[in-house]
Design an enzyme around this catalytic site. Sequence first.
Site, mmCIF file in Angstrom:
data_model
loop_
_atom_site.group_PDB
_atom_site.id
_atom_site.type_symbol
_atom_site.label_atom_id
_atom_site.label_comp_id
_atom_site.label_asym_id
_atom_site.label_seq_id
_atom_site.Cartn_x
_atom_site.Cartn_y
_atom_site.Cartn_z
ATOM 1 C CE1 TYR A 58 -14.638 8.607 -16.303
ATOM 2 C CE2 TYR A 58 -13.572 8.516 -18.758
ATOM 3 C CZ TYR A 58 -13.650 9.883 -16.931
ATOM 4 O OH TYR A 58 -13.197 10.065 -17.361
ATOM 5 C CE LYS A 197 -8.407 16.741 -14.963
ATOM 6 N NZ LYS A 197 -8.226 14.932 -15.225
ATOM 7 C CD GLU A 318 15.060 31.082 -3.141
ATOM 8 O OE1 GLU A 318 14.431 31.355 -2.232
ATOM 9 O OE2 GLU A 318 16.437 30.423 -2.674
HETATM 10 N N1 DGL Z 1 -7.872 10.300 -19.522
HETATM 11 C C1 DGL Z 1 -8.587 11.668 -19.708
HETATM 12 C C2 DGL Z 1 -8.243 12.501 -20.666
HETATM 13 O O1 DGL Z 1 -8.642 11.613 -21.587
HETATM 14 C C3 DGL Z 1 -9.767 11.887 -19.161
HETATM 15 C C4 DGL Z 1 -10.009 12.760 -18.190
HETATM 16 C C5 DGL Z 1 -11.297 13.455 -19.539
HETATM 17 O O2 DGL Z 1 -10.782 13.449 -20.799
HETATM 18 O O3 DGL Z 1 -11.519 14.373 -18.543
HETATM 19 O O4 DGL Z 1 -7.838 13.411 -21.029
#
Ligand code: DGL
Length: 361
Positions: A58, A197, A318
């Site tokens: 998208y 994430k 380390e």
């Molecule tokens: N292009 C990514 C961003 O704007 C899409 C992912 C998202 O927003 O979930 O970080």
Amino acid sequence: MSKQFPQAVRTMLCGFLFMFAAAAVQAQTTAKLPNVTILATGGTIAGTGATSTTTVGYTAATVGVQSLIAAVPEIAKVANVTGEQVFQIASENISDAQWLQLAKRVNVLLAQPNVDGIVITHGTDTLEETAYFLHLTVKSRKPVVLVGSMRPSTALSADGPINLYNAVRLAGTPEAAGRGVLVAMNDQIHSARDVTKANTTTTDTFRTSELGVIGYIQGGKPFFYRNVVRNHTLDTEFDVSKLDALPQVDVAYAYANVGDVAVNALVAAGARGLVHAGVGNGSLPAKTKPALVKARKDGVVIVRASRVGQGIVARNGEANDDELDFVVADTLSPQKARILLMLALTKTTDTKNIQRMFYTY
Ligand code: DGL
């Protein structure tokens, strides 16, 4: 009154009185709602796909902030919301200048007594980084909540609308104050310091896996269960209000058989700080270490982090950090260690002072 005013006039007067009373109640109700400003920056939450089943492939950052707000009319029942389109980008493209712009705008808004909280809609790719940058630079106790989505606004079961509603509820909740910058996704409340994430495409992608969420949003109501203990917002020494740029800090990633090409290239390109995303407990591969040692001797501040994702990078574990004059990242991911090092370098190049910062924030 009946002799002076025919029925029609009496009815009209009653109508006016009713409307006035209703307006007064509405005004009183609205006056009780929190004032939340939504700062929109782009991302998938503002994205559109070709069909309702398009959840990959998208276009991000196409829907404006007023449309985002209009798509969730329920928001108007829980907060007095105003929207600002700060910029409109896919978040993989966010720049230092846009971080500074956002931080300055947030601080100006939060200094206004009629602003109770802020929601920032953002792409999820770098959402955790922007959240941490603001965690260290926002100068207010008021709630700042970052939110995004994993499905575009046009998708079946898009997660953006409910995520936005929850974020507004959270930003308008007094109990959310003083907890640092928060990330509200998938009915969970995360601290900006520790969230990451963790999945490329699923809606439960934001996780604070070992240290855990700080709360949940259930039925639109936030519930808190813990706080982060490291300093943030008003309790940091960083002030970006007069900054127009940030020091260049880069990340060099370690892996089997890695050499020193990346380290040397980043230093040659002007890095003032370098985060080494080491394997394991921040281990330094033998073919990379000499380049890092030379970079340090040339004045580049080196931070040993780990690509692993959880746990403490132990000082003098380390590598002999005392001897090498390196800093360790504690539990910060390489991308967040980079942010703290950038801000640290706006204050000092003294590695003992910088190490203190990594144990403070
Ligand atoms: N292009 C990514 C961003 O704007 C899409 C992912 C998202 O927003 O979930 O970080």
